[in-house]
Design a protein around this motif. Structure first.
Motif, PDB file in Angstrom:
ATOM      1  N   ILE A 171      14.234 -13.336 -24.108  1.00  0.00           N
ATOM      2  CA  ILE A 171      14.907 -12.067 -23.847  1.00  0.00           C
ATOM      3  C   ILE A 171      14.367 -11.428 -22.562  1.00  0.00           C
ATOM      4  O   ILE A 171      13.150 -11.264 -22.399  1.00  0.00           O
ATOM      5  N   TYR A 172      15.275 -11.070 -21.678  1.00  0.00           N
ATOM      6  CA  TYR A 172      14.939 -10.277 -20.484  1.00  0.00           C
ATOM      7  C   TYR A 172      15.320  -8.831 -20.762  1.00  0.00           C
ATOM      8  O   TYR A 172      16.208  -8.566 -21.578  1.00  0.00           O
ATOM      9  N   THR A 173      14.686  -7.890 -20.059  1.00  0.00           N
ATOM     10  CA  THR A 173      15.091  -6.488 -20.213  1.00  0.00           C
ATOM     11  C   THR A 173      15.873  -6.039 -18.981  1.00  0.00           C
ATOM     12  O   THR A 173      15.783  -6.652 -17.912  1.00  0.00           O
ATOM     13  N   SER A 174      16.630  -4.954 -19.159  1.00  0.00           N
ATOM     14  CA  SER A 174      17.381  -4.367 -18.051  1.00  0.00           C
ATOM     15  C   SER A 174      17.635  -2.891 -18.384  1.00  0.00           C
ATOM     16  O   SER A 174      17.773  -2.544 -19.556  1.00  0.00           O
ATOM     17  N   ASP A 175      17.694  -2.060 -17.340  1.00  0.00           N
ATOM     18  CA  ASP A 175      18.065  -0.660 -17.617  1.00  0.00           C
ATOM     19  C   ASP A 175      19.550  -0.422 -17.324  1.00  0.00           C
ATOM     20  O   ASP A 175      20.035   0.690 -17.382  1.00  0.00           O
ATOM     21  N   ASP A 176      20.297  -1.522 -17.029  1.00  0.00           N
ATOM     22  CA  ASP A 176      21.725  -1.380 -16.705  1.00  0.00           C
ATOM     23  C   ASP A 176      22.585  -1.700 -17.928  1.00  0.00           C
ATOM     24  O   ASP A 176      23.268  -2.729 -17.984  1.00  0.00           O
ATOM     25  N   ILE A 177      22.581  -0.805 -18.896  1.00  0.00           N
ATOM     26  CA  ILE A 177      23.366  -1.056 -20.124  1.00  0.00           C
ATOM     27  C   ILE A 177      24.860  -1.019 -19.818  1.00  0.00           C
ATOM     28  O   ILE A 177      25.648  -1.746 -20.425  1.00  0.00           O
TER      29      ILE A 177
END
Ligand SMILES: NC(=O)c1ccc[n+]([C@@H]2O[C@H](COP(=O)([O-])OP(=O)(O)OC[C@H]3O[C@@H](n4cnc5c(N)ncnc54)[C@H](O)[C@@H]3O)[C@@H](O)[C@H]2O)c1
Length: 334
Positions: A171-177
């Protein structure tokens, strides 16, 4: 941690197994109590054939399982997300993290699924989205897979990453939901179009052309709606486009193949026998593109074929005969 997955389709079932494998106390809820009982007894879900569910996984039709949950995953088909959100609302607290894994845009409102959940639950808790190239059938047999956990609040995105990540689920994270959710919903329309392309007898060159130019369109609309361009080249964007447009696991692609061979959209969806979310997304994308003034020739043609009975054979000459362009100067995505 206590985790509850709402929605016992193929994807909800595969994700509940991931959470179980990671040592979380996990419950899978089905909106149909009889189905919950059957899955609990047989330890197999007909929507995820061949996967024996872990003994530790609880399966129930009783929403009381939500009491005290730290992590709630909403895995309903997109048409039922609002209804599921309303049902779960009384059990959520401000410390619950809610994760949307449904891929769609709500009809009539054109809202993303996390927005629908926030509305339906009264905004009581944080909402993240998990999306990427992930067939339930392959996660179910623990094949290496990657997804993106997206939330404007990075700490929440990391919480979801920690809950799901293991040696077969990266799993990678992102703040671009915004971008991540739009990618997941919009690629289903491209999968339908690629299916049509297959059904018409076109081959690899045509499909690569269609996928790449569709991605340019989706990126343009996504940016207009507040998504980040780079998300469209990542796992939730190009990654999911590749997996959906090239696999027979995709019901959107399968429906497209039937349409390409001559069936109407309705006939094709009946034949596939499951919700073809790309059909509904095609209408939402068309409305959003019109509203935002974004030119999306491929998605417009898909809409005309699916909703206005346009003859598919008239589409190729139109798209191939469009005005000459410079790839770099006139493409947002590249
Ligand atoms: N299948 C995948 O590989 C996959 C991967 C990523 C994301 N998704 C997304 O997950 C969501 C669920 O897809 P799926 O493949 O698990 O679905 P599915 O077709 O396997 O199952 C649909 C489930 O929805 C249930 N359902 C029907 N009506 C309902 C209602 N009114 N309220 C609540 N539930 C209802 C059915 O009983 C069934 O369990 C979709 O939005 C899909 O885009 C699926």
């Amino acid at each position: 941690m206590k985790a509850v997955v709402l929605g016992s389709g193929g994807w909800g079932t595969a994700l509940s197994q991931v959470l179980c494998d990671n040592g979380h106390e996990t419950t899978l809820w089905s909106h149909d109590p009889a189905k919950a009982e059957q899955v609990a007894k047989t330890r197999e879900n007909p929507l995820l054939k061949g996967v024996r569910l872990p003994d530790a996984l609880r399966v129930t039709g009783d929403l009381a399982c939500l009491a005290g949950a730290d992590l709630v995953v909403c895995a309903s088909p997109s048409f039922a997300v609002r209804e599921t959100g309303r049902k779960m609302a009384p059990y959520l607290t401000e410390r619950t993290v809610l994760v949307s894994v449904s891929k769609g845009i709500e009809r009539d409102t054109n809202l993303r699924m996390s927005q629908v959940l926030t509305q339906a639950t009264g905004g009581v808790c944080r909402v993240a989205a998990l999306s990427g190239p992930s067939h339930a059938e392959e996660v179910g047999i623990r094949l290496p897979t990657g997804c993106v956990s997206a939330c404007q609040d990075r700490e929440t995105a990391r919480f979801v990453q920690d809950a799901f990540m293991n040696d077969y689920f990266r799993i990678y994270t992102s703040d671009d939901i915004v971008g991540v959710e739009l990618c997941g919903a919009m690629k289903n329309v491209v999968a339908l179009s690629c299916g049509i392309c297959d059904g018409l007898g076109f081959q690899d060159n045509t499909k690569a052309l269609l996928m790449t130019r569709s991605m340019a369109e989706l990126t343009a609309l996504g940016e207009h709606l507040g998504g980040t361009r780079r998300t469209f080249g990542g796992l939730a964007g190009m990654g999911d486009l590749i997996v959906t447009c090239t696999s027979m696991h995709s019901r959107n692609r399968r429906a497209g193949i039937l349409i390409g061979k001559g069936m109407t959209a309705r006939e094709a969806m009946e034949e596939v026998g499951a919700v073809v979310e790309g059909y509904y997304a095609a209408e939402s994308i068309h409305q959003l593109a019109e509203k935002e003034g974004v030119e999306m020739p491929i998605c417009r043609c898909a809409y005309e074929v699916l909703y206005q009975g346009r003859d598919i054979r008239s589409v190729t000459p139109e798209l191939m005969g469009r005005a000459k362009k410079d790839e770099l100067l006139e493409t947002t995505w590249l």
